[in-house]
Design a protein around this motif. Structure first.
Motif, short mmCIF file in Angstrom:
data_model
loop_
_atom_site.label_atom_id
_atom_site.label_comp_id
_atom_site.label_asym_id
_atom_site.label_seq_id
_atom_site.Cartn_x
_atom_site.Cartn_y
_atom_site.Cartn_z
N SER A 61 1.06 -1.09 0.66
CA SER A 61 0.09 -0.04 0.47
C SER A 61 1.07 1.05 -0.21
N GLU A 62 2.14 0.98 0.20
CA GLU A 62 3.14 2.37 0.26
C GLU A 62 3.45 2.62 -1.00
N VAL A 63 3.35 1.73 -2.25
CA VAL A 63 3.56 1.85 -3.36
C VAL A 63 1.86 2.51 -3.94
N LYS A 64 2.42 4.48 -4.46
CA LYS A 64 1.43 5.03 -5.04
C LYS A 64 1.04 4.50 -5.96
N ARG A 65 1.72 4.32 -7.39
CA ARG A 65 0.90 3.77 -8.38
C ARG A 65 1.81 3.07 -9.14
N VAL A 66 1.49 1.43 -9.68
CA VAL A 66 1.94 0.95 -10.78
C VAL A 66 1.63 0.98 -12.37
N GLU A 67 2.83 0.87 -12.75
CA GLU A 67 2.26 1.41 -14.58
C GLU A 67 2.72 0.12 -15.09
N LEU A 68 2.32 -1.45 -15.14
CA LEU A 68 2.40 -2.37 -16.01
C LEU A 68 2.32 -2.00 -17.50
N ASN A 69 3.87 -2.31 -18.34
CA ASN A 69 3.92 -1.53 -20.18
C ASN A 69 4.10 -2.57 -20.78
N LEU A 70 3.65 -2.91 -21.64
CA LEU A 70 3.20 -4.50 -22.24
C LEU A 70 3.65 -4.10 -23.83
N ASN A 119 1.42 -13.19 -20.06
CA ASN A 119 2.00 -14.49 -19.03
C ASN A 119 2.70 -15.19 -18.57
N MET A 120 3.24 -14.06 -17.21
CA MET A 120 4.33 -13.63 -16.71
C MET A 120 4.61 -13.77 -15.70
N GLY A 121 3.51 -14.21 -14.64
CA GLY A 121 3.57 -14.77 -13.59
C GLY A 121 2.99 -13.37 -12.63
N CYS A 122 2.04 -12.61 -13.28
CA CYS A 122 1.44 -11.41 -12.98
C CYS A 122 0.14 -11.91 -13.04
N ALA A 123 -0.77 -13.13 -13.37
CA ALA A 123 -1.94 -13.46 -13.11
C ALA A 123 -2.16 -12.93 -11.74
N GLY A 124 -1.64 -13.50 -10.49
CA GLY A 124 -2.24 -12.97 -9.29
C GLY A 124 -2.48 -11.95 -8.39
N GLN A 125 -0.63 -10.94 -9.37
CA GLN A 125 -1.54 -9.47 -8.66
C GLN A 125 -1.79 -8.46 -9.60
N LEU A 126 -2.96 -9.26 -10.64
CA LEU A 126 -3.82 -8.48 -11.87
C LEU A 126 -4.80 -8.71 -10.35
N TYR A 127 -5.54 -10.34 -10.43
CA TYR A 127 -6.54 -10.50 -9.28
C TYR A 127 -6.16 -9.35 -8.00
N ILE A 132 -3.44 -1.67 -10.90
CA ILE A 132 -2.01 -1.34 -11.27
C ILE A 132 -2.87 -1.03 -12.89
N HIS A 133 -1.94 0.24 -13.36
CA HIS A 133 -2.31 0.65 -14.13
C HIS A 133 -1.25 -0.32 -15.44
N ILE A 134 -2.81 -0.70 -16.61
CA ILE A 134 -2.19 -1.12 -18.22
C ILE A 134 -1.73 -0.21 -18.85
N ASN A 158 -6.34 -2.02 -12.59
CA ASN A 158 -7.32 -0.58 -12.65
C ASN A 158 -8.36 -1.00 -14.19
N LYS A 159 -9.45 -0.93 -14.36
CA LYS A 159 -10.09 -1.05 -15.81
C LYS A 159 -9.49 0.04 -16.59
N VAL A 160 -8.94 1.14 -17.06
CA VAL A 160 -8.95 2.05 -16.97
C VAL A 160 -7.44 1.53 -18.10
N ILE A 161 -7.60 1.05 -19.58
CA ILE A 161 -6.33 0.07 -20.24
C ILE A 161 -6.18 1.11 -21.25
N THR A 162 -4.64 1.70 -21.32
CA THR A 162 -4.33 2.22 -22.45
C THR A 162 -3.60 2.09 -23.47
N GLU A 163 -4.28 1.94 -24.59
CA GLU A 163 -3.51 1.32 -25.54
C GLU A 163 -3.36 2.42 -26.65
#
Length: 261
Positions: A11-20, A29-37, A45-47, A78-83
């Motif tokens: 919770s100390e991390v204020k923003r996470v952005e995952l760039n694909l 499928n890089m082992g991230c599914a649990g953290q997206l859940y 997490i912003h994608i 985060n349901k807002v995915i930036t494509e």
């Protein structure tokens, strides 16, 4: 990846952005599914990814056959995915992100460009300078999906060189070698460059540290160490002034050049 996320996504991390870079399975499928859940990051997490990212994620996280929870119910996402299409620029406090559109074939049986994205991060240092890190993978410059010459290669190469110009660190796809393309010509159509050409382009761009990534799954640590040594020798032969190494799991880059595992 998930082990690192389990430790760091608090919770100390204020923003996470995952760039694909794109939606192929080896990248989403890089082992991230649990953290997206589920995670404790405020705002989840912003994608930010290539234009087909949402479609690819919806297929992977379908709630039925591939993953038991569908995308919309991934509570840590985060349901807002930036494509993106390539060429975008995003400003964040302390750093900027730029994207590059790459040519990446759809596959051996489907013509056309499936596309992928490269990312460049220009980070403001406490001394007032800029430290640049670029990540570009799953791109090809010279061949189509059938291994034939691809029109416009000179422009793609020039775009890549400009994008990574002067980067302090470039993490780039070096899955194959020119020898691989000779002994196994079908690899030319897989959408990955050779180690030698990436070093050539990094030389033109004045990259300070080049890390090869997207390792072939059949290559052992011993083979990768031999490939690393070959890359260093090849770099010296073409006048590459930077450092070269193969990316390793758990590796940390200490500014400016030291690598520590």
């Amino acid at each position: 990846v998930q082990e690192a996320l389990n430790v760091e996504l608090t919770s100390e991390v204020k923003r996470v952005e995952l760039n694909l870079s794109h939606g192929h399975l080896d990248h989403i499928n890089m082992g991230c599914a649990g953290q997206l859940y589920f995670n404790n990051v405020p705002g989840a997490i912003h994608i930010v990814g290539y234009e087909s990212t949402r479609r690819a994620l919806e297929k992977a996280f379908d709630g039925e056959d591939l993953w038991p929870v569908d995308l919309e119910h991934m509570g840590g996402l985060n349901k807002v995915i930036t494509e993106c299409h390539g060429g975008e620029e995003f400003q964040h406090p302390g750093y900027a992100v730029k994207t590059l559109r790459n040519w990446h074939p759809r596959g051996p049986t489907r013509d056309g460009d499936g596309g992928s994205l490269g990312f460049r991060y220009d980070v403001q240092t406490t001394e007032g300078g800029i430290y640049s890190v670029a990540y570009v993978s799953d791109m090809t410059f010279r061949y189509d999906n059938k291994g034939q010459s691809l029109p416009g290669s000179a422009q793609r190469i020039n775009d890549f060189v400009r994008f990574v110009q002067g980067a302090d660190v470039l993490v780039a796809d070096t899955q194959y070698s020119e020898d691989d393309f000779v002994t196994m010509p079908f690899l030319k159509g897989f959408g990955h460059p050779s180690l030698e050409e990436v070093i050539d382009y990094a030389t033109r761009a004045g990259v300070k540290l080049l890390l090869g990534t997207h390792h072939d799954t059949k290559q052992t640590d011993e083979l990768l160490r031999k490939k690393e040594q070959f890359g260093r020798e090849y770099g010296r032969s073409v006048g590459f002034q930077g450092d070269f190494g193969m990316a390793r799991q758990g590796e940390k880059i200490v500014v400016p050049y030291q690598m520590a595992v």
